[in-house]
Motif scaffolding. Structure first.
Motif, mmCIF file in Angstrom:
data_model
loop_
_atom_site.group_PDB
_atom_site.id
_atom_site.type_symbol
_atom_site.label_atom_id
_atom_site.label_comp_id
_atom_site.label_asym_id
_atom_site.label_seq_id
_atom_site.Cartn_x
_atom_site.Cartn_y
_atom_site.Cartn_z
ATOM 1 N N GLY A 216 0.816 -1.205 0.000
ATOM 2 C CA GLY A 216 0.000 0.000 0.000
ATOM 3 C C GLY A 216 0.851 1.257 0.000
ATOM 4 O O GLY A 216 2.064 1.227 0.260
ATOM 5 N N GLY A 217 0.209 2.376 -0.279
ATOM 6 C CA GLY A 217 0.921 3.632 -0.447
ATOM 7 C C GLY A 217 1.708 4.082 0.760
ATOM 8 O O GLY A 217 2.779 4.690 0.622
ATOM 9 N N THR A 218 1.232 3.787 1.960
ATOM 10 C CA THR A 218 1.938 4.265 3.147
ATOM 11 C C THR A 218 3.215 3.477 3.431
ATOM 12 O O THR A 218 3.954 3.827 4.345
ATOM 13 N N ALA A 219 3.521 2.452 2.633
ATOM 14 C CA ALA A 219 4.802 1.750 2.772
ATOM 15 C C ALA A 219 5.976 2.684 2.518
ATOM 16 O O ALA A 219 7.095 2.431 2.984
ATOM 17 N N ILE A 220 5.753 3.769 1.795
ATOM 18 C CA ILE A 220 6.816 4.724 1.506
ATOM 19 C C ILE A 220 7.326 5.407 2.774
ATOM 20 O O ILE A 220 8.484 5.847 2.838
ATOM 21 N N GLU A 221 6.491 5.475 3.812
ATOM 22 C CA GLU A 221 6.875 6.190 5.030
ATOM 23 C C GLU A 221 8.057 5.551 5.739
ATOM 24 O O GLU A 221 8.752 6.209 6.520
ATOM 25 N N ARG A 222 8.316 4.285 5.469
ATOM 26 C CA ARG A 222 9.419 3.592 6.143
ATOM 27 C C ARG A 222 10.777 4.183 5.777
ATOM 28 O O ARG A 222 11.730 4.062 6.553
ATOM 29 N N TRP A 223 10.870 4.775 4.611
ATOM 30 C CA TRP A 223 12.176 5.183 4.083
ATOM 31 C C TRP A 223 12.381 6.700 4.139
ATOM 32 O O TRP A 223 13.230 7.236 3.429
ATOM 33 N N LEU A 224 11.615 7.371 4.973
ATOM 34 C CA LEU A 224 11.666 8.829 5.084
ATOM 35 C C LEU A 224 11.891 9.245 6.530
ATOM 36 O O LEU A 224 11.538 8.510 7.460
ATOM 37 N N ARG A 225 12.432 10.438 6.713
ATOM 38 C CA ARG A 225 12.513 11.022 8.044
ATOM 39 C C ARG A 225 12.150 12.500 7.950
ATOM 40 O O ARG A 225 12.439 13.171 6.958
ATOM 41 N N PRO A 226 11.504 13.045 8.962
ATOM 42 C CA PRO A 226 11.114 14.461 8.928
ATOM 43 C C PRO A 226 12.275 15.377 9.283
ATOM 44 O O PRO A 226 13.160 15.015 10.073
ATOM 45 N N VAL A 227 12.276 16.569 8.699
ATOM 46 C CA VAL A 227 13.234 17.611 9.062
ATOM 47 C C VAL A 227 12.502 18.947 9.026
ATOM 48 O O VAL A 227 11.652 19.181 8.162
ATOM 49 N N ALA A 228 12.787 19.802 9.989
ATOM 50 C CA ALA A 228 12.150 21.119 10.069
ATOM 51 C C ALA A 228 13.198 22.201 9.873
ATOM 52 O O ALA A 228 14.319 22.110 10.401
ATOM 53 N N TYR A 229 12.847 23.225 9.108
ATOM 54 C CA TYR A 229 13.711 24.388 8.906
ATOM 55 C C TYR A 229 13.122 25.565 9.688
ATOM 56 O O TYR A 229 11.927 25.855 9.572
ATOM 57 N N GLN A 230 13.941 26.208 10.472
ATOM 58 C CA GLN A 230 13.486 27.326 11.303
ATOM 59 C C GLN A 230 14.137 28.625 10.839
ATOM 60 O O GLN A 230 15.376 28.703 10.705
ATOM 61 N N ASP A 231 13.284 29.637 10.586
ATOM 62 C CA ASP A 231 13.754 30.974 10.205
ATOM 63 C C ASP A 231 14.770 30.919 9.069
ATOM 64 O O ASP A 231 15.787 31.632 9.062
ATOM 65 N N THR A 232 14.509 30.071 8.086
ATOM 66 C CA THR A 232 15.428 29.894 6.971
ATOM 67 C C THR A 232 15.072 30.856 5.842
ATOM 68 O O THR A 232 13.898 30.942 5.450
ATOM 69 N N PRO A 233 16.025 31.596 5.297
ATOM 70 C CA PRO A 233 15.738 32.513 4.185
ATOM 71 C C PRO A 233 15.069 31.775 3.027
ATOM 72 O O PRO A 233 15.447 30.635 2.699
ATOM 73 N N PRO A 234 14.081 32.372 2.394
ATOM 74 C CA PRO A 234 13.329 31.693 1.327
ATOM 75 C C PRO A 234 14.206 31.119 0.224
ATOM 76 O O PRO A 234 13.935 30.025 -0.277
ATOM 77 N N ALA A 235 15.257 31.816 -0.143
ATOM 78 C CA ALA A 235 16.102 31.336 -1.234
ATOM 79 C C ALA A 235 16.814 30.038 -0.884
ATOM 80 O O ALA A 235 17.245 29.305 -1.779
ATOM 81 N N LEU A 236 16.939 29.744 0.395
ATOM 82 C CA LEU A 236 17.645 28.544 0.826
ATOM 83 C C LEU A 236 16.717 27.369 1.109
ATOM 84 O O LEU A 236 17.190 26.265 1.404
ATOM 85 N N LEU A 237 15.435 27.584 1.043
ATOM 86 C CA LEU A 237 14.470 26.530 1.349
ATOM 87 C C LEU A 237 14.310 25.568 0.175
ATOM 88 O O LEU A 237 14.415 25.960 -0.990
ATOM 89 N N PRO A 238 14.026 24.312 0.448
ATOM 90 C CA PRO A 238 13.616 23.401 -0.625
ATOM 91 C C PRO A 238 12.360 23.945 -1.305
ATOM 92 O O PRO A 238 11.531 24.602 -0.662
ATOM 93 N N PRO A 239 12.180 23.694 -2.593
ATOM 94 C CA PRO A 239 11.020 24.244 -3.306
ATOM 95 C C PRO A 239 9.680 23.923 -2.632
ATOM 96 O O PRO A 239 8.773 24.762 -2.607
ATOM 97 N N GLU A 240 9.572 22.708 -2.083
ATOM 98 C CA GLU A 240 8.289 22.305 -1.484
ATOM 99 C C GLU A 240 7.925 23.145 -0.270
ATOM 100 O O GLU A 240 6.751 23.166 0.135
ATOM 101 N N LEU A 241 8.903 23.825 0.339
ATOM 102 C CA LEU A 241 8.661 24.589 1.561
ATOM 103 C C LEU A 241 8.574 26.099 1.317
ATOM 104 O O LEU A 241 8.345 26.865 2.264
ATOM 105 N N ARG A 242 8.729 26.532 0.078
ATOM 106 C CA ARG A 242 8.621 27.955 -0.214
ATOM 107 C C ARG A 242 7.156 28.368 -0.286
ATOM 108 O O ARG A 242 6.287 27.582 -0.672
ATOM 109 N N ASP A 243 6.883 29.593 0.056
ATOM 110 C CA ASP A 243 5.502 30.075 0.046
ATOM 111 C C ASP A 243 4.870 29.956 -1.335
ATOM 112 O O ASP A 243 3.667 29.693 -1.455
#
Length: 511
Positions: A469-496
């Motif tokens: 099933g689709g949620t099997a993908i979750e096994r191979w991922l880990r979360p990461v949070a960016y705090q007060d990061t300038p927009p130009a340095l953010l991954p595209p998925e996290l830009r406004d």
């Protein structure tokens, strides 16, 4: 000197061809490092999606050769493997769709709020990233769907993780064919061929889980083998997650009401389920609790007739055959156990086995440690029927059961319609034992669907995750949070601006 790996035909016991050679420690190191070098190229989700679709298409183009080879190595039969190939291609494309859609990244954005109480909130942006190189240990009983091109590999590639697969010795030639397909698909998608690497050999499997560049592992196989690798993964200087599917009884409870309504139908259905694929499904019903009395007698009578009519078959290899025969004999030899249909050898055929079942009273099973073997999986066409006299005897057996992939309840029509009746309590008991709970069905067969869960409490699996099933993908991922990061340095998925248009939750609101 290289140790050859031979493809063997289980129908004859004869070698077919040399499929490769056992990998040395140096080979394992080179393979993992080559896969690790491919990690940056997988960062582009569109490339991963293309890889998965290319793999599905190439698998279908090579279907005739893959199916013939897999059948020759496993004796599972052309119809079974044909269906498995279709399932595997569907699974690859399903993960491609998941990659395209992007929800699996679990993007959450909380804009800064200096007035937040009790603590001012900074700008926080969270999503999930791939773990790194994944080790996949192929299954014996599914040469495609749970092996080189199977769910562990597909979900790891979808997550952005290169894969090193340890081939199963029961189908090495099939593994080579499928690895070549995946490697060609990688190149066609613009990725390095070493996005997927194949290794052979027992020692290679041990070295693989210990390699410092391996970030996680997926395994489908036996309890002893899986537990040894799980322990090795935990004992590393830097422990890694080990997602193992190990073993399962898959208990079935037939209520008195269900037996009264359709005893013969249940008995016949049980025979079909526990003999399907010659009993080599991880979801085979291996323990069935049926009521004592006339209705239960009708059920086991139908089971007896259907099991006696089931054809003998060849198991995946001679080692599994020997283990099955010893396990069947050990169960049949217990005092108080009867053998209405004897599982065992087939006269005149030194490779085949015939299906059968044993029967025991619930009061014996629940009360004696000597019967513990009946609560262990027996891989092959054998099931254990436990006759219970009342709810107390039924509950005493359920209390002894380990964790399972599935648990099934066969209910009467009135029981199934009562929102506050005894069936609710029964399903609660079964829910505590398994990752998938069925009502009025049979557990063999696992649909590839978003809501599917193929896992369960130990020893069914070593985690709470699913391998289907689709949620099997979750096994191979880990979360990461960016705090007060300038927009130009953010991954595209996290830009406004969200240039990749992935689903997100922004300031608590789902976009």
């Amino acid at each position: 000197m290289a140790v050859p790996v031979w493809s063997v035909d289980p129908r004859t016991g004869k070698q077919r061809e040399q499929a490769g050679a056992e990998a040395t420690a140096a080979d394992v190191d080179a393979a993992v490092r080559a896969a690790a070098a491919a990690l940056p190229a997988l960062a582009d989700r569109s490339v991963r999606s293309r890889l998965l679709r290319e793999a599905a298409g190439l698998l279908e183009e090579s279907a005739a050769e893959v199916i013939a080879t897999a059948d020759a190595e496993t004796a599972l039969g052309v119809p079974r493997i044909t269906g498995e190939l279709a399932r595997t291609a569907f699974q690859l494309r399903a993960f491609a769709g998941i990659v395209d859609e992007g929800t699996f990244l679990d993007v959450i954005i909380d804009h800064p709020d200096p007035a937040a109480h009790p603590i001012p909130r900074p700008d926080l942006r969270r999503y999930k990233i791939p773990l790194g190189v994944v080790a996949v240990y192929a299954a014996s009983n599914f040469p495609l769907a749970f092996s080189v091109p199977g769910g562990d590999t597909a979900s790891a590639l979808a997550a952005g993780c290169p894969v090193v697969v340890k081939a199963h010795p029961d189908h090495p030639a099939t593994s080579v064919l499928c690895a070549d397909i995946l490697r060609r698909a990688a190149v066609a998608a613009g990725l390095p061929a070493d996005t997927v690497v194949l290794l052979h050999g027992f020692e290679a499997g041990v070295e693989l889980v210990k390699h410092p560049l391996i970030a996680a592992a997926g395994f489908t196989g036996s309890v002893p083998g899986g537990r040894a690798l799980f322990d090795a993964a935990a004992a590393r200087p830097r422990p890694i997650p080990f997602y193992g599917e190990l073993g399962s009884l898959n208990p079935v409870v037939v209520t008195a009401a269900a037996a009264a309504e359709r005893a013969e139908q249940i008995g016949t259905g049980l025979a079909g389920s526990f003999t399907l694929g010659n009993g080599q499904f991880c979801t085979k019903p291996g323990l069935v609790l049926a009521p004592a009395g006339p209705d239960g007698d009708r059920l086991v009578g139908a089971l007896t007739g259907a099991a006696q009519g089931a054809l003998p078959g060849v198991l995946l290899d001679s080692r599994m055959r020997d283990t099955f025969l010893k396990g069947a004999a050990a169960r049949a030899a217990l005092p108080g156990v009867t053998v209405p249909v004897e599982p065992g050898e087939v006269p005149g055929d030194p490779l085949a086995v015939r299906p059968g079942y044993v029967e025991v009273a619930a009061r014996d099973l629940a009360g004696q440690d000597a019967y513990e073997v009946l609560l262990e999986e027996c891989f092959g066409p054998l099931t254990v029927v436990v006759r219970y006299g009342d709810d107390a005897e039924l509950g005493a057996v359920l209390d002894r059961l380990p964790g399972n992939l599935t648990a099934t309840a066969h209910l009467g029509a009135d029981e199934a319609a009562e929102p506050d009746g005894s069936a609710v309590a029964l399903l609660a008991r079964l829910t505590a034992l398994a990752g998938r709970v069925l009502v009025n069905g049979w557990p063999t067969g696992v649909a590839v669907a978003a809501a599917q869960h193929h896992g369960g409490p130990y020893p069914a699996t070593t985690s709470t995750s699913t391998s289907v099933g689709g949620t099997a993908i979750e096994r191979w991922l880990r979360p990461v949070a960016y705090q007060d990061t300038p927009p130009a340095l953010l991954p595209p998925e996290l830009r406004d601006s969200n240039p990749t248009r992935v689903p997100r939750r922004v300031d608590g609101i789902r976009e």
